[in-house]
Design a protein around this motif. Sequence first.
Motif, PDB file in Angstrom:
ATOM      1  N   PHE A 309       0.841  -1.195   0.000  1.00  0.00           N
ATOM      2  CA  PHE A 309       0.000   0.000   0.000  1.00  0.00           C
ATOM      3  C   PHE A 309       0.885   1.258   0.000  1.00  0.00           C
ATOM      4  O   PHE A 309       0.642   2.199  -0.751  1.00  0.00           O
ATOM      5  N   LYS A 310       1.947   1.252   0.826  1.00  0.00           N
ATOM      6  CA  LYS A 310       2.873   2.399   0.875  1.00  0.00           C
ATOM      7  C   LYS A 310       3.537   2.614  -0.495  1.00  0.00           C
ATOM      8  O   LYS A 310       3.655   3.739  -0.975  1.00  0.00           O
ATOM      9  N   GLU A 311       3.966   1.518  -1.090  1.00  0.00           N
ATOM     10  CA  GLU A 311       4.649   1.566  -2.396  1.00  0.00           C
ATOM     11  C   GLU A 311       3.711   2.167  -3.454  1.00  0.00           C
ATOM     12  O   GLU A 311       4.084   3.040  -4.239  1.00  0.00           O
ATOM     13  N   GLY A 317       2.483   9.520  -6.510  1.00  0.00           N
ATOM     14  CA  GLY A 317       2.695  10.894  -6.044  1.00  0.00           C
ATOM     15  C   GLY A 317       2.201  11.198  -4.645  1.00  0.00           C
ATOM     16  O   GLY A 317       2.263  12.337  -4.189  1.00  0.00           O
ATOM     17  N   GLY A 318       1.691  10.188  -3.943  1.00  0.00           N
ATOM     18  CA  GLY A 318       1.139  10.434  -2.616  1.00  0.00           C
ATOM     19  C   GLY A 318       2.185  10.315  -1.523  1.00  0.00           C
ATOM     20  O   GLY A 318       3.285   9.806  -1.740  1.00  0.00           O
ATOM     21  N   ASN A 319       1.823  10.793  -0.344  1.00  0.00           N
ATOM     22  CA  ASN A 319       2.725  10.738   0.796  1.00  0.00           C
ATOM     23  C   ASN A 319       2.497   9.434   1.569  1.00  0.00           C
ATOM     24  O   ASN A 319       1.514   9.301   2.292  1.00  0.00           O
ATOM     25  N   VAL A 323       0.374   6.197   6.137  1.00  0.00           N
ATOM     26  CA  VAL A 323       0.101   4.835   6.616  1.00  0.00           C
ATOM     27  C   VAL A 323       0.504   4.683   8.082  1.00  0.00           C
ATOM     28  O   VAL A 323      -0.239   4.107   8.881  1.00  0.00           O
ATOM     29  N   ASP A 324       1.652   5.215   8.442  1.00  0.00           N
ATOM     30  CA  ASP A 324       2.074   5.130   9.846  1.00  0.00           C
ATOM     31  C   ASP A 324       1.632   6.329  10.674  1.00  0.00           C
ATOM     32  O   ASP A 324       1.653   6.286  11.899  1.00  0.00           O
ATOM     33  N   HIS A 325       1.262   7.410   9.973  1.00  0.00           N
ATOM     34  CA  HIS A 325       0.818   8.625  10.680  1.00  0.00           C
ATOM     35  C   HIS A 325      -0.508   9.092  10.114  1.00  0.00           C
ATOM     36  O   HIS A 325      -0.570  10.087   9.380  1.00  0.00           O
ATOM     37  N   PRO A 326      -1.583   8.382  10.442  1.00  0.00           N
ATOM     38  CA  PRO A 326      -2.891   8.720   9.852  1.00  0.00           C
ATOM     39  C   PRO A 326      -3.361  10.131  10.183  1.00  0.00           C
ATOM     40  O   PRO A 326      -4.230  10.658   9.495  1.00  0.00           O
ATOM     41  N   GLU A 327      -2.751  10.760  11.200  1.00  0.00           N
ATOM     42  CA  GLU A 327      -3.148  12.142  11.502  1.00  0.00           C
ATOM     43  C   GLU A 327      -2.765  13.081  10.352  1.00  0.00           C
ATOM     44  O   GLU A 327      -3.229  14.209  10.279  1.00  0.00           O
ATOM     45  N   LYS A 328      -1.934  12.583   9.411  1.00  0.00           N
ATOM     46  CA  LYS A 328      -1.596  13.391   8.230  1.00  0.00           C
ATOM     47  C   LYS A 328      -2.683  13.347   7.153  1.00  0.00           C
ATOM     48  O   LYS A 328      -2.589  14.032   6.145  1.00  0.00           O
ATOM     49  N   LEU A 329      -3.690  12.516   7.358  1.00  0.00           N
ATOM     50  CA  LEU A 329      -4.854  12.527   6.447  1.00  0.00           C
ATOM     51  C   LEU A 329      -5.717  13.735   6.813  1.00  0.00           C
ATOM     52  O   LEU A 329      -5.662  14.214   7.952  1.00  0.00           O
TER      53      LEU A 329
END
Length: 432
Positions: A309-311, A317-319, A323-329
């Motif tokens: 999913f990260k790959e 083009g996404g950050n 995935v590890d920091h969902p607060e960035k959504l």
Amino acid sequence: MRMVDLIAKKRDGKELTTEEINFIIEGYTNGDIPDYQMSAFAMAIYFRDMTERERADLTMAMVNSGDTIDLSAIEGVKVDKHSTGGVGDTTTLVLAPLVAALDIPVAKMSGRGLGHTGGTIDKLESIEGFHVEISKDEFVSLVNNHKIAVIGQTGNLTPADKKLYALRDVTATVNSIPLIASSIMSKKIAAGSDAIVLDVKTGAGAFMKTPEDAKELAHAMVSIGNKVGRKTMAVISDMSQPLGRAIGNSLEVQEAIDTLRGHGPADLEELCLALGRQMVYLAGKASSLEDAEEQLKEVIRNGQALDKFKEFIANQGGNPEVVDHPEKLPQAAYRIEVPAREDGVVAEIVADEIGTAAMLLGAGRATKESEIDLAVGLMLNKKIGDAVKAGESLVTIHANRENVDDVVEKIYANIRVCDHAEAPVLVHEIVT
Ligand code: URA
Ligand code: CA
């Protein structure tokens, strides 16, 4: 050939030939056959039905009415998953990386959401920088190198279906199994995959309200797919209540991440495994459906599905840090709880109405032109069959406006609590 004779033939319950069906669809697409004759023809099908052969021919005639996607440059068996549409249906976001982690090519063309159902592209775009506007060449190379890519709708696919669907909408001929099945399958076949797994929803939030109707539609679509050379299977699944807990774009991305980690809602995980094992099996990567399911569970356990999913996010083009920091959504400004007003058991969560409540917040589009708010939506804290105490939260509203009285009212009107209720069966049937 004259259209009036072909209408009469179907009206009288006779079987049309391949040439006759091609004549009708070609003539209708290029404007030689007018809407009034096509309306009469659709109504004749509505009452007289079509044989399996006629349905397959109608499907292929619609496929051939426009562009088709050629995925032959992608190595391996391309398996597509299609849902007939539901509320909070986060399965594609989970399944794409999950299946790709097993080296099965996922070449997905996706759309945006309309009304109470969400679109995969909207959900993915809640990840900062993620975009689906990639070239065909880039799409093919991403799938060959990474086994996964999502592209927005391109080309003029199945124009005959677009025209006919719009006509059916205003002539009371939408609800016909041969017409629905050929409509859906034509779009899937034109999109180019070798094998197709269908998730046919049933219940309040679905197109087919009863399991019997859903079963008939599933059999019709599986038959068409297999007849035209695309291995096809279907799962009939419950959509009386929304799937999982999250409804809304960034909330569903978070839910997909949790599920890929093995900590997702039970129903979402169960459905992903039911659909995923068919995809793995049809791709020829497993000796049995049980073996396929074991492989899927293993890539969840060992973290490969999450890594995929990260790959995938980074490739488009996404950050991947989300995935590890969902607060960035994207986060909504307000969280408002909707407490139960009495003790009991949740008996009903009307899927389509709850989807509409999320749309009122801005999570979905009322019209094709509406802007959506990626941060907002609903989290169901209780599902059907769960016990609840008065004052306990049924739903958490994630909103970007302070006054959500309209949404609260809609939620209370569509979640029923009573003395006793059981969770609905999630997977009704597997159709092969
Ligand atoms: N969805 C479609 O794409 N076609 C139909 O006919 C019905 C639902
Ligand atoms: Ca969900």
